[in-house]
Motif scaffolding. Structure first.
Motif, PDB file in Angstrom:
ATOM      1  N   ASP A   1       0.767  -1.220  -0.009  1.00 36.40           N
ATOM      2  CA  ASP A   1       0.042   0.134   0.133  1.00 36.40           C
ATOM      3  C   ASP A   1       0.908   1.127   0.099  1.00 36.40           C
ATOM      4  O   ASP A   1       0.579   2.212  -0.869  1.00 36.40           O
ATOM      5  CB  ASP A   1      -0.801  -0.198   1.405  1.00 36.40           C
ATOM      6  N   ARG A   2       1.968   1.109   0.829  1.00 39.68           N
ATOM      7  CA  ARG A   2       2.771   2.678   0.901  1.00 39.68           C
ATOM      8  C   ARG A   2       3.566   2.763  -0.514  1.00 39.68           C
ATOM      9  O   ARG A   2       3.625   3.813  -0.919  1.00 39.68           O
ATOM     10  CB  ARG A   2       3.773   2.174   2.028  1.00 39.68           C
TER      11      ARG A   2
ATOM     12  N   ALA B   1       2.752   6.023  -3.190  1.00 41.60           N
ATOM     13  CA  ALA B   1       3.738   6.883  -2.803  1.00 41.60           C
ATOM     14  C   ALA B   1       3.546   8.176  -4.016  1.00 41.60           C
ATOM     15  O   ALA B   1       3.198   7.793  -4.974  1.00 41.60           O
ATOM     16  CB  ALA B   1       5.228   6.336  -2.945  1.00 41.60           C
ATOM     17  N   ASP B   2       4.078   8.999  -3.510  1.00 41.42           N
ATOM     18  CA  ASP B   2       4.073  10.375  -4.667  1.00 41.42           C
ATOM     19  C   ASP B   2       4.922  10.111  -5.663  1.00 41.42           C
ATOM     20  O   ASP B   2       4.491  10.635  -6.796  1.00 41.42           O
ATOM     21  CB  ASP B   2       4.589  11.605  -3.812  1.00 41.42           C
ATOM     22  N   ILE B   3       6.092   9.323  -5.510  1.00 45.00           N
ATOM     23  CA  ILE B   3       6.951   9.030  -6.577  1.00 45.00           C
ATOM     24  C   ILE B   3       6.436   7.796  -7.068  1.00 45.00           C
ATOM     25  O   ILE B   3       6.807   6.691  -6.407  1.00 45.00           O
ATOM     26  CB  ILE B   3       8.131   9.113  -6.366  1.00 45.00           C
ATOM     27  N   PRO B   4       5.792   7.609  -8.331  1.00 47.21           N
ATOM     28  CA  PRO B   4       5.532   6.285  -8.900  1.00 47.21           C
ATOM     29  C   PRO B   4       6.574   5.409  -9.234  1.00 47.21           C
ATOM     30  O   PRO B   4       7.862   5.787  -9.585  1.00 47.21           O
ATOM     31  CB  PRO B   4       4.462   6.451 -10.150  1.00 47.21           C
ATOM     32  N   ALA B   5       6.249   4.157  -9.165  1.00 49.31           N
ATOM     33  CA  ALA B   5       7.071   2.950  -9.545  1.00 49.31           C
ATOM     34  C   ALA B   5       6.153   1.855 -10.115  1.00 49.31           C
ATOM     35  O   ALA B   5       4.901   1.855  -9.977  1.00 49.31           O
ATOM     36  CB  ALA B   5       7.714   2.383  -8.310  1.00 49.31           C
TER      37      ALA B   5
ATOM     38  N   PRO C   1       3.500  -6.109  -9.826  1.00 46.85           N
ATOM     39  CA  PRO C   1       3.197  -5.063 -10.378  1.00 46.85           C
ATOM     40  C   PRO C   1       2.268  -4.024  -9.425  1.00 46.85           C
ATOM     41  O   PRO C   1       1.287  -4.706  -8.794  1.00 46.85           O
ATOM     42  CB  PRO C   1       2.418  -5.261 -11.669  1.00 46.85           C
ATOM     43  N   LEU C   2       2.782  -2.886  -9.103  1.00 48.63           N
ATOM     44  CA  LEU C   2       1.966  -1.946  -8.214  1.00 48.63           C
ATOM     45  C   LEU C   2       0.611  -1.674  -8.639  1.00 48.63           C
ATOM     46  O   LEU C   2      -0.312  -1.439  -7.865  1.00 48.63           O
ATOM     47  CB  LEU C   2       2.791  -0.913  -7.800  1.00 48.63           C
ATOM     48  N   ALA C   3       0.476  -1.865  -9.864  1.00 51.71           N
ATOM     49  CA  ALA C   3      -1.013  -1.460 -10.588  1.00 51.71           C
ATOM     50  C   ALA C   3      -1.972  -2.674 -10.084  1.00 51.71           C
ATOM     51  O   ALA C   3      -3.116  -2.203  -9.790  1.00 51.71           O
ATOM     52  CB  ALA C   3      -0.918  -1.710 -12.157  1.00 51.71           C
ATOM     53  N   THR C   4      -1.588  -3.608  -9.636  1.00 49.99           N
ATOM     54  CA  THR C   4      -2.518  -4.668  -9.183  1.00 49.99           C
ATOM     55  C   THR C   4      -2.873  -4.456  -7.700  1.00 49.99           C
ATOM     56  O   THR C   4      -3.912  -4.729  -7.412  1.00 49.99           O
ATOM     57  CB  THR C   4      -1.983  -6.203  -8.998  1.00 49.99           C
TER      58      THR C   4
END
Length: 163
Positions: free
Chosen positions: A113-114, A118-122, A156-159
């Motif tokens: 979640d963090r 986050a403000d800076i995407p990854a 992947p953080l999109a998930t």
């Protein structure tokens, strides 16, 4: 038992009594985590009781992944940059007396979640499994292995953002 996940505070959290049974993880929390945080190498988050007993912890830091190390099907969906911005879950541990309580999953969910918010995407959260048990843990949560290193995984953080 009331628990909260919060940034490591060496003045409030009892690092000395933490023991997960893996010497390197115990040593890191007790001697290096606060220095890494101060120097900007990693952020350390602890799952702690109101009294400051650390039940578990994890670290997050920025990371880059070589696109060629990702599975071909994943590469085809990404921009053709040589590196992919990611976050590294460098360490994740639960105290031995709390093992088996599902708190590792709670810590992992918080880290995801963090990273996702986050403000800076990854693109992904990356982990390096220390052993077969850790590999099974990450596979259970949907992580995929890297081509070049079967003990290194990504999600992947999109998930996470879709939840």
């Amino acid at each position: 038992m009331t628990l909260a996940i919060e940034p490591l505070d060496p003045k409030r959290h009892d690092r000395g009594s933490f023991s997960c049974g893996v010497g390197a993880l115990d040593h890191y929390l007790k001697t290096q985590a606060s220095q890494d945080t101060k120097k900007g190498f990693a952020a350390c988050f602890v799952l702690a009781t109101p009294e400051g007993r650390i039940v578990g912890y994890y670290t997050l830091s920025p990371y880059s992944v070589l696109i060629r190390d990702l599975p071909q099907a994943v590469q085809q969906k990404l921009p053709h940059y040589p590196v992919v911005p990611s976050y590294l879950l460098g360490r994740l541990a639960v105290d031995e007396q709390d093992r088996g309580s599902g708190l590792g999953g709670v810590l992992l969910a918080d880290a995801l979640d963090r990273a996702a918010q986050a403000d800076i995407p990854a693109y992904a959260l990356v982990v390096e499994a220390m052993n077969a048990t850790a590999s099974s843990f990450y596979l259970h949560y949907g992580f995929q292995p890297f081509i070049s290193a079967p003990s290194r995984f990504f999600l992947p953080l999109a998930t996470v953002r879709r939840r």
